[in-house]
Design a protein around this motif. Structure first.
Motif, mmCIF file in Angstrom:
data_model
loop_
_atom_site.group_PDB
_atom_site.id
_atom_site.type_symbol
_atom_site.label_atom_id
_atom_site.label_comp_id
_atom_site.label_asym_id
_atom_site.label_seq_id
_atom_site.Cartn_x
_atom_site.Cartn_y
_atom_site.Cartn_z
ATOM 1 N N ALA A 87 0.852 -1.151 -0.100
ATOM 2 C CA ALA A 87 0.052 -0.159 -0.067
ATOM 3 C C ALA A 87 0.883 1.213 -0.148
ATOM 4 O O ALA A 87 1.794 1.327 0.601
ATOM 5 C CB ALA A 87 -0.866 -0.011 1.297
ATOM 6 N N LEU A 88 0.248 2.401 -0.589
ATOM 7 C CA LEU A 88 1.152 3.484 -0.819
ATOM 8 C C LEU A 88 1.002 4.530 0.497
ATOM 9 O O LEU A 88 1.817 5.428 0.633
ATOM 10 C CB LEU A 88 0.737 4.248 -2.246
ATOM 11 N N GLY A 89 -0.344 4.322 0.913
ATOM 12 C CA GLY A 89 -0.447 5.416 1.840
ATOM 13 C C GLY A 89 -1.254 6.645 1.554
ATOM 14 O O GLY A 89 -1.848 7.240 2.329
ATOM 15 N N ALA A 90 -0.994 6.910 0.142
ATOM 16 C CA ALA A 90 -1.748 8.103 -0.549
ATOM 17 C C ALA A 90 -1.665 7.899 -1.641
ATOM 18 O O ALA A 90 -0.447 7.228 -2.362
ATOM 19 C CB ALA A 90 -1.234 9.253 -0.301
ATOM 20 N N GLU A 91 -2.620 8.145 -2.631
ATOM 21 C CA GLU A 91 -2.757 7.936 -3.991
ATOM 22 C C GLU A 91 -3.487 9.135 -4.709
ATOM 23 O O GLU A 91 -4.495 9.151 -4.591
ATOM 24 C CB GLU A 91 -3.317 6.496 -4.520
ATOM 25 N N SER A 100 -2.149 11.757 5.255
ATOM 26 C CA SER A 100 -2.901 11.457 6.498
ATOM 27 C C SER A 100 -2.341 10.313 7.375
ATOM 28 O O SER A 100 -1.764 9.224 6.899
ATOM 29 C CB SER A 100 -4.371 10.981 5.979
ATOM 30 N N LEU A 101 -2.423 10.388 8.508
ATOM 31 C CA LEU A 101 -1.983 9.419 9.635
ATOM 32 C C LEU A 101 -2.617 8.061 9.146
ATOM 33 O O LEU A 101 -2.127 7.030 9.499
ATOM 34 C CB LEU A 101 -2.239 9.786 11.060
ATOM 35 N N GLU A 102 -3.977 8.042 8.826
ATOM 36 C CA GLU A 102 -4.465 6.712 8.612
ATOM 37 C C GLU A 102 -3.856 6.077 7.359
ATOM 38 O O GLU A 102 -3.764 5.160 7.149
ATOM 39 C CB GLU A 102 -5.989 7.280 8.067
ATOM 40 N N LEU A 104 -0.717 6.546 6.573
ATOM 41 C CA LEU A 104 0.439 5.994 6.953
ATOM 42 C C LEU A 104 0.342 4.672 7.679
ATOM 43 O O LEU A 104 1.007 3.763 7.589
ATOM 44 C CB LEU A 104 1.070 6.944 7.811
ATOM 45 N N ARG A 105 -0.531 4.463 8.541
ATOM 46 C CA ARG A 105 -1.147 3.251 9.224
ATOM 47 C C ARG A 105 -1.435 2.298 8.297
ATOM 48 O O ARG A 105 -1.053 1.107 8.516
ATOM 49 C CB ARG A 105 -2.124 3.516 10.220
ATOM 50 N N ARG A 106 -2.089 2.608 7.201
ATOM 51 C CA ARG A 106 -2.375 1.594 6.309
ATOM 52 C C ARG A 106 -1.208 1.007 5.509
ATOM 53 O O ARG A 106 -1.069 -0.201 5.388
ATOM 54 C CB ARG A 106 -3.316 2.253 5.226
ATOM 55 N N ALA A 107 -0.218 1.974 5.397
ATOM 56 C CA ALA A 107 1.018 1.458 4.458
ATOM 57 C C ALA A 107 1.689 0.394 5.458
ATOM 58 O O ALA A 107 2.201 -0.627 5.117
ATOM 59 C CB ALA A 107 1.993 2.611 4.153
ATOM 60 N N LEU A 108 1.963 1.004 6.657
ATOM 61 C CA LEU A 108 2.565 -0.102 7.766
ATOM 62 C C LEU A 108 1.878 -1.166 8.024
ATOM 63 O O LEU A 108 2.569 -2.209 8.191
ATOM 64 C CB LEU A 108 2.743 0.771 9.198
ATOM 65 N N GLU A 109 0.631 -1.094 8.109
ATOM 66 C CA GLU A 109 -0.164 -2.257 8.173
ATOM 67 C C GLU A 109 -0.023 -3.469 7.200
ATOM 68 O O GLU A 109 0.312 -4.735 7.347
ATOM 69 C CB GLU A 109 -1.825 -2.157 8.383
ATOM 70 N N GLY A 150 7.594 9.674 1.366
ATOM 71 C CA GLY A 150 7.993 9.240 2.773
ATOM 72 C C GLY A 150 7.188 8.183 3.502
ATOM 73 O O GLY A 150 7.980 7.473 4.388
ATOM 74 N N GLY A 151 6.169 8.191 3.574
ATOM 75 C CA GLY A 151 5.260 7.334 4.345
ATOM 76 C C GLY A 151 5.430 5.791 3.834
ATOM 77 O O GLY A 151 5.912 4.915 4.563
#
Ligand SMILES: NC(=O)c1ccc[n+]([C@@H]2O[C@H](COP(=O)([O-])OP(=O)(O)OC[C@H]3O[C@@H](n4cnc5c(N)ncnc54)[C@H](OP(=O)(O)O)[C@@H]3O)[C@@H](O)[C@H]2O)c1
Length: 232
Positions: A87-91, A100-102, A104-109, A150-151
Motif C-alpha cells: 500500500a502506498l498510503g496516499a494515491e 494522513s495518519l490513516e 501511513l497506518r495503512r502502509a505500515l499495516e 516518505g510514508g
C-alpha cells in the motif's frame, strides 16, 4: 514440488513472479483483494500444470492469512514466502505535511505488519523446508529520500530492517529484501499519475528474483535490476 506463497499476485510483479515460478514447477498459493483478476492469474498459472490455490482477501486480515497458510500446508508446506502486496498510503503520493495518519497506518499495516504476521504464520513450515526462503519486496524509496515517498518509504525501510533481523534470528533460512526497481504497474501509476517516463514491465525484473533462488546468496538486501547483469 516446492510451494510458494505470493501476496499481491493478481497483477504486476506478483503475477509475473507467479507465472515464472509456475513455469519452473512450483505449486502456488496466491492472494489479492480483487477476486476477478486473481482468478484470471490463477487460470494462466495453472495452465503450466502447477497446483494453484488462489484466495481473494486482504493481507491485513488475520483470518485470510491463516487461510493462505492452511492452503500451503495442504500443498505440502512452505518453501518460499514472497511478501509483495503493498500500500502506498496516499494515491497519488503527497508530501509529509499532507500525509494522513490513516494512510501511513495503512502502509505500515499492509507492507510491514502483515509481512511479519505471515512470517510468524509460516516459520515452522519454512524451517521444515530444505530451502526455506523469505522474500520481502522492498523499494528504492526505503533507502533514498524522495519527496512524497516518505510514508511508503518509511514502511519499506522498516520492512527491510525487520527482515534483516529475521535473517540473523533464522540462520537456517535465506531472507532477502529485494528492491525490484521501477516498473510500469498500477501501483506506480497510482503513486505518480503524471509520470510519463517509460519503465520496465515487471516480467523484465523477474530473472533477477530467479537468480536469487538459483544461486541462494547470503541473506541480505538485493536489487533485482543489478542481478540481471551483475557478475556471476
Ligand atoms: N512498480 C514499481 O515501480 C515498484 C518499485 C519498487 C517497489 N515496488 C514494489 O513491488 C511490489 C509489487 O508492486 P507492483 O508495482 O507490481 O503493484 P501492482 O501491479 O499494483 O500489484 C499489487 C498487487 O498487490 C495486491 N494487493 C494490494 N494490496 C493488497 C492487500 N492489502 N492484500 C492483498 N493483496 C493486495 C494487488 O491486488 P488488489 O489491489 O486486487 O488487492 C495486486 O495484485 C510492491 O511491494 C511494491 O511496493 C514497486
Amino acid at each position: 514440488m516446492p510451494v510458494a506463497i505470493i501476496t499481491g499476485a493478481s497483477k504486476g510483479l506478483g503475477r509475473a513472479l507467479a507465472e515464472a515460478l509456475a513455469g519452473r514447477g512450483w505449486d502456488l498459493v496466491l492472494d489479492a483483494r480483487g477476486a476477478r483478476a486473481l482468478a484470471d492469474t490463477a487460470g494462466v498459472v495453472s495452465a503450466h500444470g502447477t497446483r494453484v490455490s488462489a484466495l481473494p482477501g486482504d493481507v491485513t486480515d488475520a483470518a485470510h492469512r491463516a487461510e493462505l497458510v492452511s492452503a500451503a500446508r495442504r500443498l505440502g508446506g512452505v518453501d518460499l514466502l514472497v511478501h509483495n502486496a503493498s500500500a502506498l498510503g496516499a494515491e497519488p503520493l503527497v508530501r509529509l505535511e499532507e500525509l494522513s495518519l490513516e494512510g501511513l497506518r495503512r502502509a505500515l499495516e499492509v507492507n510491514l505488519v502483515a509481512g511479519l504476521a505471515l512470517v510468524q504464520g509460516t516459520l515452522p513450515l519454512l524451517r521444515a523446508s530444505k530451502a526455506g526462503t523469505v522474500v520481502a519486496v522492498s523499494s528504492d524509496a526505503a533507502a533514498e529520500a524522495y519527496a512524497t515517498w516518505g510514508g511508503y518509504g518509511a514502511s519499506k525501510a522498516a520492512l527491510d530492517h525487520l527482515v534483516a533481523v529475521l535473517a540473523v534470528e533464522e540462520p537456517g533460512l535465506r531472507v532477502w529484501a529485494v528492491d525490484p526497481g521501477d516498473m510500469a504497474t498500477d501501483l506506480y501509476a497510482a503513486a505518480v499519475p503524471d509520470d510519463r517516463e517509460p519503465r520496465p514491465e515487471p516480467s523484465a525484473v523477474v530473472p533477477g528474483f530467479l537468480r536469487l533462488l538459483d544461486e541462494r546468496p547470503a541473506s541480505g538486501r538485493y536489487g533485482a535490476p543489478a542481478l540481471l547483469d551483475g557478475p556471476r
